[in-house]
Design a protein around this motif. Structure first.
Motif, PDB file in Angstrom:
ATOM      1  N   ARG A  47      22.579 -36.699  66.447  1.00  0.00           N
ATOM      2  CA  ARG A  47      22.549 -35.229  66.431  1.00  0.00           C
ATOM      3  C   ARG A  47      21.419 -34.725  65.538  1.00  0.00           C
ATOM      4  N   HIS A  48      21.205 -35.383  64.400  1.00  0.00           N
ATOM      5  CA  HIS A  48      20.138 -34.974  63.476  1.00  0.00           C
ATOM      6  C   HIS A  48      18.764 -35.113  64.130  1.00  0.00           C
ATOM      7  N   PHE A  49      18.550 -36.217  64.865  1.00  0.00           N
ATOM      8  CA  PHE A  49      17.248 -36.468  65.473  1.00  0.00           C
ATOM      9  C   PHE A  49      16.954 -35.532  66.636  1.00  0.00           C
ATOM     10  N   TYR A  50      17.941 -34.787  67.071  1.00  0.00           N
ATOM     11  CA  TYR A  50      17.678 -33.789  68.105  1.00  0.00           C
ATOM     12  C   TYR A  50      16.809 -32.664  67.541  1.00  0.00           C
ATOM     13  N   TYR A  51      16.912 -32.424  66.212  1.00  0.00           N
ATOM     14  CA  TYR A  51      16.167 -31.341  65.570  1.00  0.00           C
ATOM     15  C   TYR A  51      15.006 -31.832  64.709  1.00  0.00           C
ATOM     16  N   VAL A  86      10.378 -41.174  61.023  1.00  0.00           N
ATOM     17  CA  VAL A  86      10.931 -42.358  61.680  1.00  0.00           C
ATOM     18  C   VAL A  86      10.097 -42.730  62.896  1.00  0.00           C
ATOM     19  N   HIS A  87       9.716 -41.743  63.686  1.00  0.00           N
ATOM     20  CA  HIS A  87       8.857 -41.938  64.863  1.00  0.00           C
ATOM     21  C   HIS A  87       8.312 -40.574  65.229  1.00  0.00           C
ATOM     22  N   GLN A  88       7.037 -40.509  65.603  1.00  0.00           N
ATOM     23  CA  GLN A  88       6.429 -39.211  65.862  1.00  0.00           C
ATOM     24  C   GLN A  88       7.114 -38.452  66.989  1.00  0.00           C
ATOM     25  N   THR A  89       7.498 -39.163  68.057  1.00  0.00           N
ATOM     26  CA  THR A  89       8.045 -38.471  69.224  1.00  0.00           C
ATOM     27  C   THR A  89       9.458 -38.885  69.600  1.00  0.00           C
ATOM     28  N   GLN A  90       9.828 -40.151  69.365  1.00  0.00           N
ATOM     29  CA  GLN A  90      11.135 -40.645  69.798  1.00  0.00           C
ATOM     30  C   GLN A  90      11.817 -41.420  68.665  1.00  0.00           C
ATOM     31  N   ASP A 131      30.756 -46.248  63.684  1.00  0.00           N
ATOM     32  CA  ASP A 131      29.615 -46.770  64.457  1.00  0.00           C
ATOM     33  C   ASP A 131      28.367 -46.759  63.580  1.00  0.00           C
ATOM     34  N   ALA A 132      28.453 -47.440  62.439  1.00  0.00           N
ATOM     35  CA  ALA A 132      27.353 -47.467  61.469  1.00  0.00           C
ATOM     36  C   ALA A 132      26.030 -47.786  62.161  1.00  0.00           C
ATOM     37  N   THR A 133      25.036 -46.930  61.941  1.00  0.00           N
ATOM     38  CA  THR A 133      23.740 -47.046  62.612  1.00  0.00           C
ATOM     39  C   THR A 133      22.630 -46.935  61.576  1.00  0.00           C
ATOM     40  N   THR A 134      21.714 -47.893  61.598  1.00  0.00           N
ATOM     41  CA  THR A 134      20.676 -47.999  60.578  1.00  0.00           C
ATOM     42  C   THR A 134      19.301 -47.670  61.155  1.00  0.00           C
ATOM     43  N   ILE A 135      18.519 -46.914  60.384  1.00  0.00           N
ATOM     44  CA  ILE A 135      17.132 -46.625  60.748  1.00  0.00           C
ATOM     45  C   ILE A 135      16.289 -47.838  60.369  1.00  0.00           C
ATOM     46  N   THR A 136      15.570 -48.389  61.326  1.00  0.00           N
ATOM     47  CA  THR A 136      14.826 -49.624  61.064  1.00  0.00           C
ATOM     48  C   THR A 136      13.631 -49.399  60.141  1.00  0.00           C
ATOM     49  N   GLU A 137      13.141 -48.177  60.024  1.00  0.00           N
ATOM     50  CA  GLU A 137      11.965 -47.910  59.201  1.00  0.00           C
ATOM     51  C   GLU A 137      12.286 -47.935  57.709  1.00  0.00           C
ATOM     52  N   CYS A 138      13.459 -47.413  57.332  1.00  0.00           N
ATOM     53  CA  CYS A 138      13.780 -47.292  55.899  1.00  0.00           C
ATOM     54  C   CYS A 138      15.126 -47.929  55.540  1.00  0.00           C
ATOM     55  N   LEU A 139      15.873 -48.400  56.541  1.00  0.00           N
ATOM     56  CA  LEU A 139      17.153 -49.090  56.361  1.00  0.00           C
ATOM     57  C   LEU A 139      18.258 -48.208  55.780  1.00  0.00           C
ATOM     58  N   HIS A 140      18.150 -46.900  55.954  1.00  0.00           N
ATOM     59  CA  HIS A 140      19.250 -46.015  55.588  1.00  0.00           C
ATOM     60  C   HIS A 140      20.228 -45.932  56.762  1.00  0.00           C
ATOM     61  N   THR A 141      21.516 -45.862  56.433  1.00  0.00           N
ATOM     62  CA  THR A 141      22.561 -45.956  57.444  1.00  0.00           C
ATOM     63  C   THR A 141      23.392 -44.673  57.509  1.00  0.00           C
ATOM     64  N   PHE A 142      23.812 -44.316  58.728  1.00  0.00           N
ATOM     65  CA  PHE A 142      24.606 -43.119  58.969  1.00  0.00           C
ATOM     66  C   PHE A 142      25.587 -43.399  60.105  1.00  0.00           C
ATOM     67  N   CYS A 143      26.509 -42.477  60.344  1.00  0.00           N
ATOM     68  CA  CYS A 143      27.329 -42.563  61.546  1.00  0.00           C
ATOM     69  C   CYS A 143      26.407 -42.383  62.752  1.00  0.00           C
ATOM     70  N   LYS A 144      26.715 -43.062  63.831  1.00  0.00           N
ATOM     71  CA  LYS A 144      25.855 -42.967  65.019  1.00  0.00           C
ATOM     72  C   LYS A 144      25.757 -41.525  65.521  1.00  0.00           C
ATOM     73  N   SER A 145      26.905 -40.859  65.673  1.00  0.00           N
ATOM     74  CA  SER A 145      26.880 -39.491  66.199  1.00  0.00           C
ATOM     75  C   SER A 145      26.124 -38.552  65.271  1.00  0.00           C
ATOM     76  N   CYS A 146      26.212 -38.781  63.955  1.00  0.00           N
ATOM     77  CA  CYS A 146      25.533 -37.909  62.984  1.00  0.00           C
ATOM     78  C   CYS A 146      24.019 -38.037  63.096  1.00  0.00           C
ATOM     79  N   LYS A 189       7.432 -29.858  68.283  1.00  0.00           N
ATOM     80  CA  LYS A 189       6.283 -29.766  69.189  1.00  0.00           C
ATOM     81  C   LYS A 189       6.062 -31.025  70.021  1.00  0.00           C
ATOM     82  N   PHE A 190       6.849 -32.068  69.796  1.00  0.00           N
ATOM     83  CA  PHE A 190       6.755 -33.280  70.600  1.00  0.00           C
ATOM     84  C   PHE A 190       7.852 -33.248  71.668  1.00  0.00           C
TER      85      PHE A 190
END
Length: 229
Positions: A41-45, A56-60, A23-38, A155-156
């Motif tokens: 999970r990373h953005f939770y922290y 990538v985004h201050q809050t979301q 489920d290749a998923t790309t960050i629109t800000e920098c165009l780096h790609t990762f597995c969707k689940s990975c 803190k967000f």
């Protein structure tokens, strides 16, 4: 000419799990790609890209990721039996738990001016509409002699406008592992807030002076009661 898969491997591996993209998923800000689940999970922290460390985004940050189906199709064509193995693992996972196997989402083509259908890819993650208030929790430090308190790593926070200051205090106590003897004061602007006040009421009452870049700014301070002998 025939290309060895090893030559392409660096371009189709997730830098988080070190496996092939699923489920290749790309960050629109920098165009780096990762597995969707990975990446979810990373953005939770963290709100930074694991590869280049850009915010990538201050809050979301989940707002700024998109599925890359073309890249995923390429990965499945390059790596023999990868797609079949993933489908089987997903099928077994749901069957073992007595759950219905979800059907893959199919992007719907929409008409454009030239009459040619175009695929529109939506955000991977959608925030429920009831979570309508974004808050920024700023630590204003503890009084002298009350110990070393560290501010929140994250803190967000996005919550319902019906949440009260009492809920915010409980969140702070749990995240910072505070002792019951520690008093938590929460301030918005120049106003010391009461437990019963809701975030929506506070935002309406104090107005734009309480808001910074769309965030309701709350400051919290900690005071430890002296030990009596």
């Amino acid at each position: 000419r025939m290309i060895n898969l090893a030559e392409l491997t660096p371009y189709i591996l997730c830098s988080i799990c070190k496996g092939y993209f699923i489920d290749a998923t790309t960050i629109t800000e920098c165009l780096h790609t990762f597995c969707k689940s990975c990446i979810v999970r990373h953005f939770y922290y963290s709100n930074r890209c694991p590869k280049c460390n850009i915010v990538v985004h201050q809050t979301q940050p989940l707002y700024n990721i998109r599925l890359d189906r073309q890249l995923q199709d390429i990965v499945y064509k390059l790596v023999v039996n990868l797609e079949e193995r993933e489908k089987k693992q997903m099928h077994d996972f749901y069957k073992e738990r007595g759950l219905e196997v979800p059907k893959p989402a199919v992007p719907q083509p929409v008409p454009v001016s030239r009459g040619r259908p175009r695929k529109v890819l939506g955000s991977v993650f959608r925030i429920p509409p009831e979570l309508d208030i974004s808050i920024l929790l700023e630590f204003i430090g503890a009084n002298e002699g009350t110990g070393n308190f560290k501010p929140l790593e994250k803190k967000f926070v996005r919550v319902s406008g019906e949440a009260t200051i009492g809920h915010v205090e409980k969140f702070l106590r749990r995240k910072m592992d505070l002792d019951p003897s520690c008093q938590v004061d929460i301030i918005c602007g120049d106003h010391l807030l009461e437990h019963y006040q809701t975030l929506r009421e506070i935002r309406q009452a104090i107005g734009e002076s309480a808001v910074q870049d769309g965030l309701l700014v709350l400051h919290y301070g900690l005071v430890v009661s002296p030990v009596t002998v």
